[in-house]
Motif scaffolding. Sequence first.
Motif, PDB file in Angstrom:
ATOM      1  N   LEU A 301      35.615  40.753  39.384  1.00 10.62           N
ATOM      2  CA  LEU A 301      36.348  40.726  38.117  1.00 10.62           C
ATOM      3  C   LEU A 301      35.546  41.335  36.976  1.00 10.62           C
ATOM      4  O   LEU A 301      36.083  42.063  36.138  1.00 10.62           O
ATOM      5  CB  LEU A 301      36.752  39.286  37.778  1.00 10.62           C
ATOM      6  CG  LEU A 301      37.796  38.644  38.707  1.00 10.62           C
ATOM      7  CD1 LEU A 301      38.063  37.208  38.297  1.00 10.62           C
ATOM      8  CD2 LEU A 301      39.092  39.453  38.710  1.00 10.62           C
ATOM      9  N   SER A 304      35.402  45.095  37.493  1.00 11.08           N
ATOM     10  CA  SER A 304      36.654  45.785  37.168  1.00 11.08           C
ATOM     11  C   SER A 304      36.979  45.732  35.681  1.00 11.08           C
ATOM     12  O   SER A 304      37.925  46.376  35.229  1.00 11.08           O
ATOM     13  CB  SER A 304      37.817  45.168  37.955  1.00 11.08           C
ATOM     14  OG  SER A 304      38.006  43.817  37.577  1.00 11.08           O
ATOM     15  N   VAL A 306      38.053  43.137  33.927  1.00 11.20           N
ATOM     16  CA  VAL A 306      39.188  42.280  33.567  1.00 11.20           C
ATOM     17  C   VAL A 306      38.729  41.123  32.684  1.00 11.20           C
ATOM     18  O   VAL A 306      39.287  40.868  31.621  1.00 11.20           O
ATOM     19  CB  VAL A 306      39.880  41.732  34.833  1.00 11.20           C
ATOM     20  CG1 VAL A 306      41.102  40.897  34.453  1.00 11.20           C
ATOM     21  CG2 VAL A 306      40.294  42.865  35.753  1.00 11.20           C
ATOM     22  N   TYR A 307      37.714  40.387  33.144  1.00 17.65           N
ATOM     23  CA  TYR A 307      37.176  39.257  32.393  1.00 17.65           C
ATOM     24  C   TYR A 307      35.661  39.416  32.303  1.00 17.65           C
ATOM     25  O   TYR A 307      35.011  39.881  33.239  1.00 17.65           O
ATOM     26  CB  TYR A 307      37.496  37.930  33.074  1.00 17.65           C
ATOM     27  CG  TYR A 307      38.932  37.783  33.511  1.00 17.65           C
ATOM     28  CD1 TYR A 307      39.973  37.810  32.592  1.00 17.65           C
ATOM     29  CD2 TYR A 307      39.259  37.610  34.851  1.00 17.65           C
ATOM     30  CE1 TYR A 307      41.288  37.679  32.988  1.00 17.65           C
ATOM     31  CE2 TYR A 307      40.570  37.471  35.263  1.00 17.65           C
ATOM     32  CZ  TYR A 307      41.584  37.510  34.331  1.00 17.65           C
ATOM     33  OH  TYR A 307      42.875  37.382  34.735  1.00 17.65           O
ATOM     34  N   LYS A 316      40.813  31.628  35.348  1.00 12.74           N
ATOM     35  CA  LYS A 316      41.570  32.573  36.169  1.00 12.74           C
ATOM     36  C   LYS A 316      40.973  32.713  37.572  1.00 12.74           C
ATOM     37  O   LYS A 316      41.676  32.584  38.571  1.00 12.74           O
ATOM     38  CB  LYS A 316      41.616  33.945  35.492  1.00 12.74           C
ATOM     39  CG  LYS A 316      42.222  33.952  34.094  1.00 12.74           C
ATOM     40  CD  LYS A 316      43.693  33.593  34.111  1.00 12.74           C
ATOM     41  CE  LYS A 316      44.306  33.743  32.712  1.00 12.74           C
ATOM     42  NZ  LYS A 316      45.743  33.404  32.693  1.00 12.74           N
ATOM     43  N   ASN A 333      48.088  33.444  37.109  1.00 16.75           N
ATOM     44  CA  ASN A 333      48.215  34.887  36.915  1.00 16.75           C
ATOM     45  C   ASN A 333      49.602  35.319  37.369  1.00 16.75           C
ATOM     46  O   ASN A 333      50.202  34.685  38.237  1.00 16.75           O
ATOM     47  CB  ASN A 333      47.171  35.654  37.746  1.00 16.75           C
ATOM     48  CG  ASN A 333      45.766  35.169  37.522  1.00 16.75           C
ATOM     49  OD1 ASN A 333      45.170  35.404  36.482  1.00 16.75           O
ATOM     50  ND2 ASN A 333      45.202  34.471  38.514  1.00 16.75           N
ATOM     51  N   THR A 337      49.233  40.985  38.911  1.00 21.24           N
ATOM     52  CA  THR A 337      47.864  41.052  38.392  1.00 21.24           C
ATOM     53  C   THR A 337      46.864  41.318  39.503  1.00 21.24           C
ATOM     54  O   THR A 337      45.914  42.092  39.338  1.00 21.24           O
ATOM     55  CB  THR A 337      47.498  39.738  37.667  1.00 21.24           C
ATOM     56  OG1 THR A 337      48.387  39.555  36.571  1.00 21.24           O
ATOM     57  CG2 THR A 337      46.069  39.781  37.157  1.00 21.24           C
ATOM     58  N   TYR A 338      47.067  40.671  40.651  1.00 24.61           N
ATOM     59  CA  TYR A 338      46.137  40.856  41.770  1.00 24.61           C
ATOM     60  C   TYR A 338      46.117  42.307  42.234  1.00 24.61           C
ATOM     61  O   TYR A 338      45.101  42.801  42.734  1.00 24.61           O
ATOM     62  CB  TYR A 338      46.534  39.951  42.949  1.00 24.61           C
ATOM     63  CG  TYR A 338      46.666  38.496  42.582  1.00 24.61           C
ATOM     64  CD1 TYR A 338      45.563  37.767  42.146  1.00 24.61           C
ATOM     65  CD2 TYR A 338      47.886  37.837  42.669  1.00 24.61           C
ATOM     66  CE1 TYR A 338      45.679  36.425  41.811  1.00 24.61           C
ATOM     67  CE2 TYR A 338      48.012  36.491  42.336  1.00 24.61           C
ATOM     68  CZ  TYR A 338      46.902  35.798  41.908  1.00 24.61           C
ATOM     69  OH  TYR A 338      47.032  34.474  41.571  1.00 24.61           O
ATOM     70  N   ASP A 341      45.196  44.696  38.306  1.00 23.35           N
ATOM     71  CA  ASP A 341      44.052  44.453  37.413  1.00 23.35           C
ATOM     72  C   ASP A 341      42.789  43.954  38.106  1.00 23.35           C
ATOM     73  O   ASP A 341      41.697  44.108  37.570  1.00 23.35           O
ATOM     74  CB  ASP A 341      44.438  43.431  36.327  1.00 23.35           C
ATOM     75  CG  ASP A 341      45.559  43.935  35.442  1.00 23.35           C
ATOM     76  OD1 ASP A 341      45.827  45.144  35.458  1.00 23.35           O
ATOM     77  OD2 ASP A 341      46.184  43.105  34.749  1.00 23.35           O
ATOM     78  N   TRP A 342      42.927  43.330  39.257  1.00 20.13           N
ATOM     79  CA  TRP A 342      41.788  42.635  39.859  1.00 20.13           C
ATOM     80  C   TRP A 342      40.882  43.518  40.711  1.00 20.13           C
ATOM     81  O   TRP A 342      39.880  43.036  41.235  1.00 20.13           O
ATOM     82  CB  TRP A 342      42.298  41.453  40.690  1.00 20.13           C
ATOM     83  CG  TRP A 342      42.503  40.207  39.868  1.00 20.13           C
ATOM     84  CD1 TRP A 342      42.995  40.142  38.613  1.00 20.13           C
ATOM     85  CD2 TRP A 342      42.211  38.867  40.259  1.00 20.13           C
ATOM     86  NE1 TRP A 342      43.046  38.841  38.187  1.00 20.13           N
ATOM     87  CE2 TRP A 342      42.572  38.032  39.173  1.00 20.13           C
ATOM     88  CE3 TRP A 342      41.695  38.274  41.406  1.00 20.13           C
ATOM     89  CZ2 TRP A 342      42.417  36.646  39.211  1.00 20.13           C
ATOM     90  CZ3 TRP A 342      41.557  36.894  41.449  1.00 20.13           C
ATOM     91  CH2 TRP A 342      41.900  36.091  40.363  1.00 20.13           C
TER      92      TRP A 342
END
Length: 504
Positions: A301, A304, A306-307, A316, A333, A337-338, A341-342
Amino acid sequence: MLLRPGADDLRLIGFYLGKVLLGLGLVMALAAVVALALREWNTLTAFVIGASLCGIVGGATEAKLATRQQLTWAHGMVTVALAWLIGAVFAAVPFHLSGHYEDWLSAVFESMSALTTTGLSVISDLDHTTLSMDFYRHLLHFAGGQGIIIVVLSLFAAGGGRIGTLYVAEARDERILPNFIRTARFIFRVAATFLVVGTAALFVALLVAGFTPGRAIYHALLLFFAAFDTGGFAPMQASVAYYHSFAVESVVMVLLLAGSLSFGLHFALWHADWRQVLRHIETKTLALSSSFLFAVICFGLVRSGVYDGLEPLVRKGFFTLLSAVSSAGAQVNTDVTYLTDWGVLAPAAIVAAMAVGGMASSTAGGIKALRVGIAAKTLLHDVRKLLNPESAVVVTTYHAGRRHILRDQTARAATSVLLLFVVTYLVGAMIGLAYGEYDITQTLFESVSAASNIGLSIGVTDPGMPRGLMAVYLVQMWLGRLEFVAVFAMLGYLVSLARGRASA
């Protein structure tokens, strides 16, 4: 040589299937009381029709098929495999009559998902379904999470010796107390305790989040059913993300953890035997695998982009990991999203967590930590044998309630079921891929979720999905819940019925 089952064998199986239907009838009757209190007349009619069908068929088998014949392992396995199929068909009646499902297959899919505590849903317009129908969906989670047969043992059984085979056939091999019925009732006592405490905690958290007392108690009860029984249903389409409350998410995480523990460990916790809990092979397996997978998720994460803070990684990433390991399927989520974004690593870790699942003899699904732990012990055992002289006697032990010596039979059984799960995951993924609408990431994610009774979705499961793929996932949920053995026994029984030779 195959022996054909006789009329007495079929009579015995039918008799206990009738008891299962009586149990489902009680579940529908309870939902009907809620519908009556809320003045939801159309939904009340659906429940009355469903409960009446269960009562008529179950009562008829009780009256016409009563027998004193003893259950054998074959009877138990066949009865349980059929109970989950027939139970799903009868439980689907209120769903089909509600008008929220496009066809009969969708209604049966929903009931199988509810009873197996999978939580994949094909309901249309969940946010506007009646309160009593949503209550019924979650009540099926509660009944299925404890086990359909546990309902029978607790409510309709007179003696544990005759029907202990049903308890074991339902993929529960841990008899906590000397008597199977006492074990079943202890399971319900644990569930009832968590029901009171968990619902109260969620009620307070929802009040703090701004809910009115009436809405808070309703949502708290349904969230408890889904969390403790590790099912993926939720009162609202957005699942747990709907509440935007860390307090609610925290209580849900505690309930997910409780649901993923075996009832044997609940018994140890009940008696404050912490040493038993910490030494157990499943505790160690889940602690090690979850720690490793959470590290992979965090790395994926952050990599990538995202967070990048601790709070979103916990709310999350860790929540989703715990939801996967416990096979609860609660989501914070959106499903896409998986995929969007993940990145790659985090979803792969979630798939691995879904495959492992929770503990054996719990409400969780998946391969189970016990089998993964034994498979790892078997690998280490083989390595030790290679490194030691041929004359050396290598003994490997593990702790599961007591100290066990790892024997070849145990190792073979664990690895066989593990391989069956893996094959089921791959077959489901390949069938999904053949439709040409999804890529391998989507089909593998969804296949593992269905076969492990998880409920997390990447967007494949919806009301408009291909009906053939829906049927595949339905079978996967059934196979995963029973862990194959009872289903194979039932198929063998059917072959014997068709081709076997009559006994002398």
